[in-house]
Design a protein around this motif. Sequence first.
Motif, PDB file in Angstrom:
ATOM      1  N   ASN A 228       0.706  -1.543   0.126  1.00 35.43           N
ATOM      2  CA  ASN A 228       0.101  -0.559  -0.310  1.00 35.43           C
ATOM      3  C   ASN A 228       0.915   1.698  -0.474  1.00 35.43           C
ATOM      4  N   LEU A 229       2.106   1.166   1.056  1.00 29.44           N
ATOM      5  CA  LEU A 229       2.406   2.160   0.507  1.00 29.44           C
ATOM      6  C   LEU A 229       3.835   2.441  -0.656  1.00 29.44           C
ATOM      7  N   PHE A 230       3.651   1.532  -0.975  1.00 33.97           N
ATOM      8  CA  PHE A 230       3.902   2.334  -3.035  1.00 33.97           C
ATOM      9  C   PHE A 230       3.060   2.219  -3.674  1.00 33.97           C
ATOM     10  N   ALA A 231       1.728   1.751  -3.699  1.00 34.80           N
ATOM     11  CA  ALA A 231       0.897   1.890  -4.522  1.00 34.80           C
ATOM     12  C   ALA A 231       0.113   3.937  -3.954  1.00 34.80           C
ATOM     13  N   THR A 232       1.181   3.961  -3.095  1.00 29.99           N
ATOM     14  CA  THR A 232       0.315   5.711  -2.503  1.00 29.99           C
ATOM     15  C   THR A 232       1.516   6.497  -2.945  1.00 29.99           C
ATOM     16  N   ASN A 233       2.909   5.717  -3.348  1.00 23.18           N
ATOM     17  CA  ASN A 233       3.891   6.945  -3.633  1.00 23.18           C
ATOM     18  C   ASN A 233       4.718   7.147  -2.646  1.00 23.18           C
ATOM     19  N   GLU A 234       4.721   6.573  -1.338  1.00 21.45           N
ATOM     20  CA  GLU A 234       4.896   7.425   0.029  1.00 21.45           C
ATOM     21  C   GLU A 234       6.591   6.255   0.475  1.00 21.45           C
ATOM     22  N   VAL A 235       7.490   5.258  -0.667  1.00 20.22           N
ATOM     23  CA  VAL A 235       7.852   4.208   0.188  1.00 20.22           C
ATOM     24  C   VAL A 235       8.322   4.479  -2.048  1.00 20.22           C
ATOM     25  N   THR A 236       9.845   4.498  -2.517  1.00 21.62           N
ATOM     26  CA  THR A 236       9.857   3.853  -3.609  1.00 21.62           C
ATOM     27  C   THR A 236      11.030   3.392  -4.120  1.00 21.62           C
ATOM     28  N   CYS A 237      11.755   2.817  -2.469  1.00 22.65           N
ATOM     29  CA  CYS A 237      12.884   1.360  -1.994  1.00 22.65           C
ATOM     30  C   CYS A 237      12.765   0.766  -0.995  1.00 22.65           C
ATOM     31  N   ALA A 238      12.408  -0.418  -0.475  1.00 26.98           N
ATOM     32  CA  ALA A 238      12.579  -0.961   0.277  1.00 26.98           C
ATOM     33  C   ALA A 238      12.930  -2.801   0.482  1.00 26.98           C
ATOM     34  N   PHE A 239      13.707  -2.612   1.015  1.00 26.53           N
ATOM     35  CA  PHE A 239      14.312  -4.319   1.507  1.00 26.53           C
ATOM     36  C   PHE A 239      12.705  -4.637   1.642  1.00 26.53           C
ATOM     37  N   SER A 240      12.555  -6.019   0.733  1.00 29.11           N
ATOM     38  CA  SER A 240      10.970  -6.622   0.850  1.00 29.11           C
ATOM     39  C   SER A 240      10.630  -8.217   0.103  1.00 29.11           C
ATOM     40  N   TRP A 241      10.447  -8.287   0.116  1.00 28.32           N
ATOM     41  CA  TRP A 241       9.626  -9.482  -0.108  1.00 28.32           C
ATOM     42  C   TRP A 241       8.894  -9.030  -1.663  1.00 28.32           C
ATOM     43  N   ARG A 242       8.792 -10.222  -2.632  1.00 31.38           N
ATOM     44  CA  ARG A 242       8.221  -9.554  -3.519  1.00 31.38           C
ATOM     45  C   ARG A 242       7.038  -8.985  -4.378  1.00 31.38           C
ATOM     46  N   VAL A 243       5.985  -9.221  -3.464  1.00 34.92           N
ATOM     47  CA  VAL A 243       4.548  -9.189  -3.712  1.00 34.92           C
ATOM     48  C   VAL A 243       5.170  -7.986  -3.965  1.00 34.92           C
ATOM     49  N   PRO A 244       4.781  -6.804  -3.209  1.00 30.37           N
ATOM     50  CA  PRO A 244       4.774  -5.081  -4.061  1.00 30.37           C
ATOM     51  C   PRO A 244       4.854  -5.178  -5.423  1.00 30.37           C
ATOM     52  N   PHE A 245       6.663  -5.648  -6.326  1.00 34.43           N
ATOM     53  CA  PHE A 245       6.416  -5.895  -7.045  1.00 34.43           C
ATOM     54  C   PHE A 245       5.531  -6.417  -7.941  1.00 34.43           C
ATOM     55  N   ASP A 246       4.790  -7.181  -7.669  1.00 33.75           N
ATOM     56  CA  ASP A 246       4.141  -8.643  -8.705  1.00 33.75           C
ATOM     57  C   ASP A 246       2.307  -7.748  -8.075  1.00 33.75           C
ATOM     58  N   ALA A 247       2.560  -7.258  -7.443  1.00 34.67           N
ATOM     59  CA  ALA A 247       1.483  -6.803  -7.335  1.00 34.67           C
ATOM     60  C   ALA A 247       1.177  -5.676  -7.819  1.00 34.67           C
ATOM     61  N   LEU A 248       2.367  -4.121  -8.268  1.00 32.18           N
ATOM     62  CA  LEU A 248       2.227  -3.795  -8.979  1.00 32.18           C
ATOM     63  C   LEU A 248       2.304  -2.729  -9.919  1.00 32.18           C
ATOM     64  N   ARG A 249       3.094  -3.595 -10.652  1.00 32.98           N
ATOM     65  CA  ARG A 249       4.140  -4.019 -11.930  1.00 32.98           C
ATOM     66  C   ARG A 249       3.698  -3.424 -12.863  1.00 32.98           C
ATOM     67  N   ASP A 250       2.083  -3.933 -12.923  1.00 32.59           N
ATOM     68  CA  ASP A 250       1.474  -3.302 -14.444  1.00 32.59           C
ATOM     69  C   ASP A 250       0.561  -1.859 -13.567  1.00 32.59           C
ATOM     70  N   LYS A 251       0.434  -1.339 -12.987  1.00 31.74           N
ATOM     71  CA  LYS A 251       0.620  -0.388 -12.414  1.00 31.74           C
ATOM     72  C   LYS A 251       1.215   0.828 -12.359  1.00 31.74           C
ATOM     73  N   LEU A 252       2.608   0.334 -12.461  1.00 29.30           N
ATOM     74  CA  LEU A 252       3.613   1.207 -11.991  1.00 29.30           C
ATOM     75  C   LEU A 252       4.847   1.414 -11.929  1.00 29.30           C
ATOM     76  N   PRO A 253       5.729   2.013 -12.614  1.00 30.19           N
ATOM     77  CA  PRO A 253       7.061   1.068 -13.300  1.00 30.19           C
ATOM     78  C   PRO A 253       7.248   0.450 -12.293  1.00 30.19           C
ATOM     79  N   MET A 254       7.755  -0.846 -11.444  1.00 31.44           N
ATOM     80  CA  MET A 254       8.410  -1.078 -10.421  1.00 31.44           C
ATOM     81  C   MET A 254       9.518  -1.800 -10.630  1.00 31.44           C
ATOM     82  N   GLY A 255      10.805  -2.028 -10.571  1.00 33.47           N
ATOM     83  CA  GLY A 255      11.720  -2.869  -9.968  1.00 33.47           C
ATOM     84  C   GLY A 255      11.823  -4.144  -9.309  1.00 33.47           C
ATOM     85  N   MET A 256      13.152  -4.381  -9.077  1.00 39.51           N
ATOM     86  CA  MET A 256      13.495  -5.840  -8.697  1.00 39.51           C
ATOM     87  C   MET A 256      14.628  -6.002  -8.580  1.00 39.51           C
ATOM     88  N   ALA A 257      15.376  -5.443  -7.778  1.00 39.55           N
ATOM     89  CA  ALA A 257      16.881  -6.178  -7.460  1.00 39.55           C
ATOM     90  C   ALA A 257      17.670  -6.528  -6.895  1.00 39.55           C
TER      91      ALA A 257
END
Length: 358
Positions: A228-257
């Motif tokens: 949700n924080l990625f979706a609302t532009n409050e977070v732009t980079c995080a140590f994460s699981w892959r879930v935000p990448f998969d959930a948002l990549r069709d809506k936002l330019p998401m990357g996975m490093a």
Amino acid sequence: MSALLTRRQTLASIVGGVAAGALSLDRAKAAVSELVWATWDSNAHPEYVDPFKKETGTAIKLSFLSSEDAQFAALKTGAAKDWDVVNPGLNGTWRYIDAKVLQPLDLTKIPNRQYMYAPFKDTDKVVGKDGKTYAIPYLWGLNPIVYRKDKYSEEPTYATLFDSKYKGQLAMRDYALESIAVAGLFIGVPRDHVFTMSDAELAEAKKALIAQKPLLRTYWQTIGDLTNLFATNEVTCAFSWRVPFDALRDKLPMGMAKPKAGIFGWSDCFAIPATLSDDKVAAAHAFGNYLLGADYASAIAEIGNYATSSNIIRDKLTHEKQEAIFVDDLSVMNSFMWPVAPPNYSAWLKIWNEVKAA
């Protein structure tokens, strides 16, 4: 064309012996109307577990975890009396075994175990000093850095998470083991030594984390909150699981490093609390068998982009889906950094609490 065969087609291809074994397990637990599964929200959407109820009559009630440490504490203090099945992480399972909060598993009641990949089936991390098996790895993957491609000119590294240029846009997981290890990699501790850092190295990691704290938007606890924080532009980079990448990549330019310093692999385990009543034990084993079966593997691969520790459907996936869930090249299982809770983990927890209180 779908990356997966239909669930019916997949199940039809499973050998008859396993099907027969599953039926016998179903009968053994038919009287149990519900099991409470304590797990992560990314592991247990209702559609992942609905087939188990349809096949057996036992519903799975989901109880989502906030942290690995909280799960362990709840089991140790007796605050988890409602949990029937739990979810220890592979490399911290020794804590649960030593604390005697799990009961040994009857492997004869989990026939799908025969389909497990060798690194998971043969691991000694789930075996107690008595030679008994107390947990079974069922799900695995990697924890990358997830980021907004439009906000970063270069692929982020662990150093990015400590860069004041991105103050207020960063997030770390509220978990001592991984976050302190990330700090260790940032200060230059070699990957093969990061989980056995000396007191001096831990002190330096602590300094880095305290300096990082004002730069963070949050320490995230649930992956849904971070998404949700990625979706609302409050977070732009995080140590994460892959879930935000998969959930948002069709809506936002998401990357996975995948940082060269080391990629954190993870594996979740199925286990049964030592306090589980005898009338539920057979049902709990049947659910463990389900987690290694085709229904769960198909659903979580298709929807969640995760792989189970079983190869039961691997050869029925397209190459694109195999690549997406990291089973196209099975050697990757041996190349991840597998987080290991060190013997002095209480010192790590103390440091983490001091960082958050700073």
